[in-house]
Design a protein around this motif. Structure first.
Motif, mmCIF file in Angstrom:
data_model
loop_
_atom_site.group_PDB
_atom_site.id
_atom_site.type_symbol
_atom_site.label_atom_id
_atom_site.label_comp_id
_atom_site.label_asym_id
_atom_site.label_seq_id
_atom_site.Cartn_x
_atom_site.Cartn_y
_atom_site.Cartn_z
ATOM 1 N N GLY A 391 0.752 -1.229 0.000
ATOM 2 C CA GLY A 391 0.000 0.000 0.000
ATOM 3 C C GLY A 391 0.786 1.286 0.000
ATOM 4 N N GLN A 392 2.153 1.199 -0.038
ATOM 5 C CA GLN A 392 2.923 2.431 0.070
ATOM 6 C C GLN A 392 4.128 2.529 -0.860
ATOM 7 O OE1 GLN A 392 4.884 2.754 3.924
ATOM 8 N NE2 GLN A 392 4.637 0.555 4.299
ATOM 9 N N HIS A 393 4.680 1.424 -1.318
ATOM 10 C CA HIS A 393 5.881 1.461 -2.154
ATOM 11 C C HIS A 393 5.510 1.319 -3.627
ATOM 12 C CE1 HIS A 393 8.544 1.178 1.349
ATOM 13 N NE2 HIS A 393 7.682 0.295 1.822
ATOM 14 N N ASP A 394 5.898 2.297 -4.456
ATOM 15 C CA ASP A 394 5.626 2.236 -5.895
ATOM 16 C C ASP A 394 6.396 1.087 -6.537
ATOM 17 O OD1 ASP A 394 3.976 4.485 -5.877
ATOM 18 O OD2 ASP A 394 5.658 5.861 -6.132
ATOM 19 N N VAL A 395 5.708 0.309 -7.353
ATOM 20 C CA VAL A 395 6.360 -0.795 -8.061
ATOM 21 C C VAL A 395 5.750 -0.929 -9.454
ATOM 22 C CG1 VAL A 395 6.984 -2.154 -6.018
ATOM 23 C CG2 VAL A 395 4.730 -2.481 -7.075
#
Length: 628
Positions: A391-395
């Motif tokens: 829910g928080q790290h762009d991938v």
């Protein structure tokens, strides 16, 4: 007597031929000729050589390579290199990185055809009967680091139905970049905040000190904080306590000129400044923003930090300082020849670098932790989507369509690929293999594909500087792959991505080996990268690091034509015939003769005569230095 090729004053370390021999360091005049490397005493008052102190027959040289500096090495011993021959290692200390690289390149060139060249070397010193890198106690012990011997050819082969396996390409163990000049027990300082991603990780707080306990993994070190808590930290989030510049907020590591100008103009403050790495390795540049006579737009000026022969730093004549921080402090109060004094520091260090994986030892990712947000495109292996991890790290998530890839082989390779970590490579975070389709999870770059960026993403007509910086980014990423004995096989603008700062990163390295589509491996099929392939690949499927070099030249051409299709008027079959007969791409209008000469050096008929990526990166850096 043979004519001198190179001459330089170096500090030479005694060779410690006996374990009890004391170490000493003496300045000698080194003279390189066609046959020998000799060193002499020198009479400074009379300006002439004195007695000969020693020689090395070049035919007996087995290895020339850098050495990691000793911990807490004095300024005059920060740039060592080694010449390995029958009597053991000769350790030589250059005054700066430019001299160090120049001598290493020349010596490698001169001994590249020697017999018995080493396949492995020791990256650290032999001291008091012990190799500092691997703790072996025999001076003639085999090296502990694989050496890419002077641009030697990679082992290659063909496959039915798969291409050469990792083992056939010397991937017998996970490739690692050179270890830092660091050791267990050293103190490091956190450059960035780090929130643990796994239970094994340790939290980092910016500017706090940590003690290194273990360095078995080059990307993840085990450390202890000041409260006694232990865990793994990303090694690229910390710096050694002795590394002075990283402690200052005005220092912007890995920033190029265009990025500096964009950042300074965004701040829009008269006297805004930063210090960045110069295009010349080991040098630094001060970039300053100024508004002359109250103008609204403002301009950027760039000043190279120069050094005297005594090792002092200066920006303006007659203002010399023993360190760069002292120089900056002075110019914060005095313009002293610059367009403005340094009034406000500007920094880009809020954004941390990518980590090699999402936590220590994690390569299998739970797909339940992924959120899919939007589709980015459809590639060779299937749909690519932008999403979030936890829910928080762009991938970025590649959803591999079934039947497009040899999945089992790739999954094993993914464990190795995750250890490849460089600012100009798209970082592989992990894979999801417990379901079908499998996912490949990577770093997300907001500006997308380089090819599309060249055609559509540039908001204004790009400058020659911007185009050259793109070439430099790719060359440095590929030089790292080359040093790790890793082939790309499908290097092109479509397989590079651009981040929010305009930095170009290479992606999809090595994936073409796992394609199961027969068309891809056919020279007549539209999916085979014919337009980026050299004659030995077109005719004989002979892949090597030098076929990647050829493709890099084509990629440079793509950059300087802003994304045109190479040989756009020819069919694939016509390209095979014409390129094999010596036809080459024309000089793009935006490329000057120096840039075009780098391209054409990649397209020589004989693969062995093409440069290596490290050399290409240095050549591009030399051109960039003209803009500083």
């Amino acid at each position: 007597m043979s004519a001198s090729i190179l001459e330089e004053f170096f500090i030479k370390r005694s060779q410690q031929k006996k374990k009890t021999s004391p170490l000493n360091y003496k300045e000698r005049l080194f003279v390189l000729t066609q046959e020998k490397l000799a060193y002499y005493d020198y009479d400074l008052e009379k300006g002439r050589r004195k007695s000969l102190r020693g020689t090395v027959d070049l035919q007996k040289v087995k290895c020339v390579e850098m050495v990691h500096p000793e911990p807490s090495a004095p300024m005059e011993r920060l740039y060592p290199f080694q010449v390995i021959y029958d009597d053991g290692p000769l350790y030589i200390f250059a005054k700066n990185v430019d001299i160090q690289l120049a001598w290493i390149r020349k010596l490698k060139e001169m001994v590249r055809f020697n017999k018995d060249l080493k396949q492995k070397y020791h990256p650290c010193f032999w001291v008091d009967g012990l190799w500092q890198c691997c703790q072996q106690e025999v001076k003639q012990a085999m090296g502990c680091r694989v050496l890419d011997v002077f641009g030697s050819k990679q082992r290659t082969g063909s496959r039915k139905p798969l291409p050469p396996t990792p083992v056939e390409e010397a991937q017998l163990s996970p490739p690692e970049p050179p270890k830092p000049a660091a050791s267990v027990g050293m103190t490091v300082i956190a450059e960035y905040e780090y929130t643990p991603l796994t239970p094994q990780d340790l939290e980092l707080r910016k500017d706090e000190e940590y003690t290194i306990l273990e360095m078995c993994d080059v990307n993840w070190w085990r450390a202890r904080d000041k409260h006694g808590k232990e865990g793994y930290i990303p090694s690229n989030f910390v710096v050694q306590a002795g590394n002075v510049l990283e402690r200052f907020p005005w220092y912007c590591k890995n920033m190029n000129r265009s990025q500096a100008e964009n950042l300074l103009k965004k701040e829009n403050k008269d006297g805004g400044f930063l210090v960045r790495d110069s295009s010349k390795v080991g040098k630094y540049t001060v970039s300053v923003f100024t508004k002359i006579s109250g103008e609204t737009a403002g301009t950027c000026r760039h000043y190279n930090i120069c050094t005297t022969s005594q090792g002092q730093f200066y920006l303006a004549d007659k203002h010399f300082f023993n360190s760069i921080p002292e120089l900056i402090t002075y110019h914060q109060h005095n313009a002293a020849g610059m367009v403005s004094r340094l009034k406000y520091f500007v920094s880009n260090r809020a954004q941390p670098p990518s980590t090699a994986g999402l936590g220590y030892g994690t390569w299998e990712i739970d797909p339940r932790h992924l959120t899919f947000i939007k589709e980015l495109g459809n590639g060779q292996f299937g749909v690519v989507k932008y999403g979030k991890w936890q829910g928080q790290h762009d991938v970025a998530i590649k959803m591999i369509k079934e039947g497009s890839m040899s999945e089992d082989d790739f999954i094993e390779e993914a464990k190795i690929m995750m250890k490849l970590c460089h600012e100009n490579l798209v970082q592989l975070y992990g894979v999801c293999t417990k379901q079908r389709p499998i996912y490949i999870v990577t770093e997300f770059l907001s500006n997308g594909c380089l090819l599309t960026y060249l055609k559509e993403g540039l908001t204004q007509h790009p400058t020659n500087l911007q185009l050259l910086e793109m070439c430099k980014d790719v060359a440095e990423g590929m030089a790292y792959l080359e040093s790790s004995q890793y082939l790309h096989r499908d290097l092109a603008a479509r397989n590079c991505l651009v981040d929010s700062n305009g930095t170009v990163k290479v992606t999809d390295f090595g994936l073409s080996r796992y394609v199961l589509d027969d068309e891809y491996t056919s020279s007549e099929g539209s999916k085979f990268p014919v337009r980026w392939s050299p004659p030995e690949v077109l005719l004989y499927r002979k892949f090597s690091s030098k076929s990647d070099i050829w493709a890099y030249g084509i990629l440079m051409w793509e950059i300087y034509t802003l994304g045109r299709l190479p040989y756009d008027r020819l069919s694939n079959q016509e390209i095979v015939e014409q390129v094999s007969r010596g036809m080459r791409l024309y000089r793009p209008q935006l490329a000057n003769d120096k840039v075009y000469s780098i391209m054409t050096s990649c397209w020589t008929e004989k693969a062995d005569e093409r440069p290596i990526f490290q050399e290409l990166a240095l050549n591009v850096q030399d051109l960039l230095y003209e803009f500083q």
